[in-house]
Design an enzyme around this catalytic site. Structure first.
Site, PDB file in Angstrom:
ATOM      1  N   LYS A  41      -9.390  -9.044 -74.730  1.00 28.22           N
ATOM      2  CA  LYS A  41     -10.078  -8.057 -75.514  1.00 28.22           C
ATOM      3  C   LYS A  41     -11.515  -7.871 -75.061  1.00 28.22           C
ATOM      4  O   LYS A  41     -12.160  -6.869 -75.358  1.00 28.22           O
ATOM      5  CB  LYS A  41     -10.089  -8.499 -77.001  1.00 28.22           C
ATOM      6  CG  LYS A  41      -8.729  -8.753 -77.575  1.00 28.22           C
ATOM      7  CD  LYS A  41      -8.879  -9.556 -78.890  1.00 28.22           C
ATOM      8  CE  LYS A  41      -7.504 -10.048 -79.291  1.00 28.22           C
ATOM      9  NZ  LYS A  41      -7.593 -11.254 -80.083  1.00 28.22           N
ATOM     10  N   GLY A  42     -12.024  -8.880 -74.348  1.00 29.50           N
ATOM     11  CA  GLY A  42     -13.458  -8.928 -74.041  1.00 29.50           C
ATOM     12  C   GLY A  42     -14.016  -7.710 -73.324  1.00 29.50           C
ATOM     13  O   GLY A  42     -15.143  -7.312 -73.552  1.00 29.50           O
ATOM     14  N   GLU A  97     -14.061  -5.900 -66.408  1.00 29.81           N
ATOM     15  CA  GLU A  97     -14.075  -7.206 -67.070  1.00 29.81           C
ATOM     16  C   GLU A  97     -15.368  -7.402 -67.851  1.00 29.81           C
ATOM     17  O   GLU A  97     -16.387  -6.794 -67.534  1.00 29.81           O
ATOM     18  CB  GLU A  97     -13.972  -8.317 -66.012  1.00 29.81           C
ATOM     19  CG  GLU A  97     -12.571  -8.893 -65.842  1.00 29.81           C
ATOM     20  CD  GLU A  97     -12.220  -9.892 -66.941  1.00 29.81           C
ATOM     21  OE1 GLU A  97     -12.722  -9.751 -68.071  1.00 29.81           O
ATOM     22  OE2 GLU A  97     -11.426 -10.802 -66.666  1.00 29.81           O
ATOM     23  N   ASP A  98     -15.300  -8.288 -68.846  1.00 25.44           N
ATOM     24  CA  ASP A  98     -16.524  -8.630 -69.576  1.00 25.44           C
ATOM     25  C   ASP A  98     -17.391  -9.597 -68.778  1.00 25.44           C
ATOM     26  O   ASP A  98     -18.589  -9.402 -68.628  1.00 25.44           O
ATOM     27  CB  ASP A  98     -16.187  -9.207 -70.965  1.00 25.44           C
ATOM     28  CG  ASP A  98     -15.189 -10.378 -70.923  1.00 25.44           C
ATOM     29  OD1 ASP A  98     -14.638 -10.684 -69.839  1.00 25.44           O
ATOM     30  OD2 ASP A  98     -14.953 -10.979 -71.985  1.00 25.44           O
ATOM     31  N   ASP A 101     -16.442 -15.909 -64.708  1.00 28.30           N
ATOM     32  CA  ASP A 101     -16.986 -17.259 -64.841  1.00 28.30           C
ATOM     33  C   ASP A 101     -16.432 -18.072 -63.676  1.00 28.30           C
ATOM     34  O   ASP A 101     -16.894 -17.944 -62.547  1.00 28.30           O
ATOM     35  CB  ASP A 101     -16.549 -17.776 -66.215  1.00 28.30           C
ATOM     36  CG  ASP A 101     -17.177 -19.088 -66.611  1.00 28.30           C
ATOM     37  OD1 ASP A 101     -18.381 -19.256 -66.426  1.00 28.30           O
ATOM     38  OD2 ASP A 101     -16.453 -19.965 -67.119  1.00 28.30           O
ATOM     39  N   LYS A 129     -21.323 -14.961 -63.752  1.00 24.49           N
ATOM     40  CA  LYS A 129     -21.954 -16.289 -63.681  1.00 24.49           C
ATOM     41  C   LYS A 129     -21.612 -16.875 -62.317  1.00 24.49           C
ATOM     42  O   LYS A 129     -20.693 -17.705 -62.204  1.00 24.49           O
ATOM     43  CB  LYS A 129     -21.362 -17.213 -64.757  1.00 24.49           C
ATOM     44  CG  LYS A 129     -21.841 -17.012 -66.166  1.00 24.49           C
ATOM     45  CD  LYS A 129     -21.234 -18.137 -67.026  1.00 24.49           C
ATOM     46  CE  LYS A 129     -21.239 -17.814 -68.478  1.00 24.49           C
ATOM     47  NZ  LYS A 129     -20.424 -18.767 -69.265  1.00 24.49           N
ATOM     48  N   PHE A 151     -23.246 -20.211 -72.303  1.00 22.11           N
ATOM     49  CA  PHE A 151     -22.141 -19.552 -73.011  1.00 22.11           C
ATOM     50  C   PHE A 151     -22.712 -18.402 -73.833  1.00 22.11           C
ATOM     51  O   PHE A 151     -23.564 -18.587 -74.687  1.00 22.11           O
ATOM     52  CB  PHE A 151     -21.387 -20.532 -73.912  1.00 22.11           C
ATOM     53  CG  PHE A 151     -20.088 -19.951 -74.395  1.00 22.11           C
ATOM     54  CD1 PHE A 151     -18.959 -19.990 -73.582  1.00 22.11           C
ATOM     55  CD2 PHE A 151     -20.003 -19.320 -75.628  1.00 22.11           C
ATOM     56  CE1 PHE A 151     -17.756 -19.412 -74.003  1.00 22.11           C
ATOM     57  CE2 PHE A 151     -18.807 -18.744 -76.056  1.00 22.11           C
ATOM     58  CZ  PHE A 151     -17.685 -18.789 -75.237  1.00 22.11           C
ATOM     59  N   ASP A 158     -16.591 -13.138 -76.996  1.00 21.69           N
ATOM     60  CA  ASP A 158     -16.400 -13.822 -78.273  1.00 21.69           C
ATOM     61  C   ASP A 158     -16.617 -15.321 -78.202  1.00 21.69           C
ATOM     62  O   ASP A 158     -16.562 -15.931 -77.129  1.00 21.69           O
ATOM     63  CB  ASP A 158     -14.959 -13.602 -78.757  1.00 21.69           C
ATOM     64  CG  ASP A 158     -13.950 -14.425 -77.945  1.00 21.69           C
ATOM     65  OD1 ASP A 158     -13.874 -14.221 -76.709  1.00 21.69           O
ATOM     66  OD2 ASP A 158     -13.273 -15.284 -78.535  1.00 21.69           O
ATOM     67  N   ARG A 164     -17.906 -10.300 -81.183  1.00 25.55           N
ATOM     68  CA  ARG A 164     -17.635  -9.268 -80.172  1.00 25.55           C
ATOM     69  C   ARG A 164     -18.401  -7.983 -80.460  1.00 25.55           C
ATOM     70  O   ARG A 164     -18.681  -7.195 -79.569  1.00 25.55           O
ATOM     71  CB  ARG A 164     -16.139  -8.926 -80.146  1.00 25.55           C
ATOM     72  CG  ARG A 164     -15.241 -10.054 -79.650  1.00 25.55           C
ATOM     73  CD  ARG A 164     -13.845  -9.503 -79.393  1.00 25.55           C
ATOM     74  NE  ARG A 164     -12.823 -10.528 -79.258  1.00 25.55           N
ATOM     75  CZ  ARG A 164     -12.554 -11.201 -78.146  1.00 25.55           C
ATOM     76  NH1 ARG A 164     -13.249 -10.969 -77.057  1.00 25.55           N
ATOM     77  NH2 ARG A 164     -11.602 -12.115 -78.114  1.00 25.55           N
TER      78      ARG A 164
HETATM   79  P1  IMP Z   1     -12.713 -17.451 -65.830  1.00 22.96           P
HETATM   80  O1  IMP Z   1     -11.259 -17.576 -65.561  1.00 22.96           O
HETATM   81  O2  IMP Z   1     -13.347 -18.805 -65.922  1.00 22.96           O
HETATM   82  O3  IMP Z   1     -13.460 -16.560 -64.858  1.00 22.96           O
HETATM   83  O4  IMP Z   1     -12.851 -16.877 -67.309  1.00 22.96           O
HETATM   84  C1  IMP Z   1     -13.040 -15.552 -67.587  1.00 22.96           C
HETATM   85  C2  IMP Z   1     -12.844 -15.272 -69.060  1.00 22.96           C
HETATM   86  O5  IMP Z   1     -13.353 -16.337 -69.861  1.00 22.96           O
HETATM   87  C3  IMP Z   1     -13.647 -14.056 -69.481  1.00 22.96           C
HETATM   88  O6  IMP Z   1     -12.906 -12.871 -69.362  1.00 22.96           O
HETATM   89  C4  IMP Z   1     -14.019 -14.391 -70.913  1.00 22.96           C
HETATM   90  O7  IMP Z   1     -13.009 -13.948 -71.795  1.00 22.96           O
HETATM   91  C5  IMP Z   1     -14.108 -15.889 -70.950  1.00 22.96           C
HETATM   92  N1  IMP Z   1     -15.505 -16.378 -70.810  1.00 22.96           N
HETATM   93  C6  IMP Z   1     -16.096 -16.929 -69.718  1.00 22.96           C
HETATM   94  N2  IMP Z   1     -17.384 -17.228 -69.939  1.00 22.96           N
HETATM   95  C7  IMP Z   1     -17.628 -16.837 -71.215  1.00 22.96           C
HETATM   96  C8  IMP Z   1     -18.828 -16.859 -72.044  1.00 22.96           C
HETATM   97  O8  IMP Z   1     -19.940 -17.278 -71.660  1.00 22.96           O
HETATM   98  N3  IMP Z   1     -18.672 -16.350 -73.310  1.00 22.96           N
HETATM   99  C9  IMP Z   1     -17.489 -15.851 -73.790  1.00 22.96           C
HETATM  100  N4  IMP Z   1     -16.364 -15.802 -73.049  1.00 22.96           N
HETATM  101  C10 IMP Z   1     -16.434 -16.308 -71.784  1.00 22.96           C
HETATM  102 MG    MG Z   2     -12.503 -14.246 -74.019  1.00 23.48          MG
END
Ligand code: IMP
Ligand code: MG
Length: 175
Positions: A41-42, A97-98, A101, A129, A151, A158, A164
């Protein structure tokens, strides 16, 4: 336990940056139509604001994947909960994407999307990030803001499904 939020990126900063990204995308895809794919949803708040600023012809589709549950860390196990409604074969796709990470989620989604033979795929994320990246096959074409390893919540992001709807991005601290 109380939850504190400190503003990291204001609504004005976000809106201005999204305008710039939309202008860049309009320029890069001149004369084409694009498919915006949003990861629920992000990504949805960013997608809506970005789409409203684009002059290009665009359509939208949505995917949902499982990610963190209620924890602050990516499990690395990605399950597709909702797939695309329409075929993307031969289309120019931008994945919206939101935040990126570790990149694990996106790496998995990208493989899934590329397997359907779109004409092109680019990545657009509101937040990045880079210091957290653990995969090397994810390169981002459009980045709103690079942020430190904190974070964050708001503008679609969220914590336990909350926050959100904040119109800014803030750092969440739990104490
Ligand atoms: P990744 O697989 O570690 O790149 O995670 C990506 C997903 O994790 C994003 O689409 C977010 O939904 C969530 N996420 C990563 N970092 C944060 C944060 O700082 N706040 C909230 N959600 C996060
Ligand atoms: Mg999320």
């Amino acid at each position: 336990m109380s939850e504190n939020i400190k503003v990291l990126i204001s609504n004005d900063q976000i809106e201005n940056r999204i305008k710039e990204l939309a202008m860049q995308i309009d320029e890069d895809y001149k004369g084409k139509s694009i498919k915006l794919i949003c990861i629920l949803k992000g990504g949805v708040v960013f997608l809506v604001e970005l789409a409203k600023k684009l002059k290009l012809h665009c359509s939208m589709d949505f995917m949902a994947v499982s990610s963190y549950g209620d924890s602050l860390e990516s499990s690395g196990i990605v399950k597709i909960l909702k797939d695309l409604d329409e075929s993307i074969t031969g289309q120019d796709v931008i994945l919206v994407e939101d935040i990126i990470d570790s990149g694990k989620t996106l790496s998995h989604i990208l493989n899934h999307i590329k397997s359907q033979n779109p004409n092109s795929v680019r990545l657009c994320t509101l937040l990045d990030k880079p210091s957290r990246r653990v995969v090397d096959d994810v390169s981002v074409d459009y980045v709103g803001f690079s942020i430190p390893d904190e974070f964050v919540v708001g503008f679609g992001l969220d914590y336990k499904q909350g926050y959100r709807n904040l119109d800014y991005v803030g750092v969440l601290s739990l104490d």
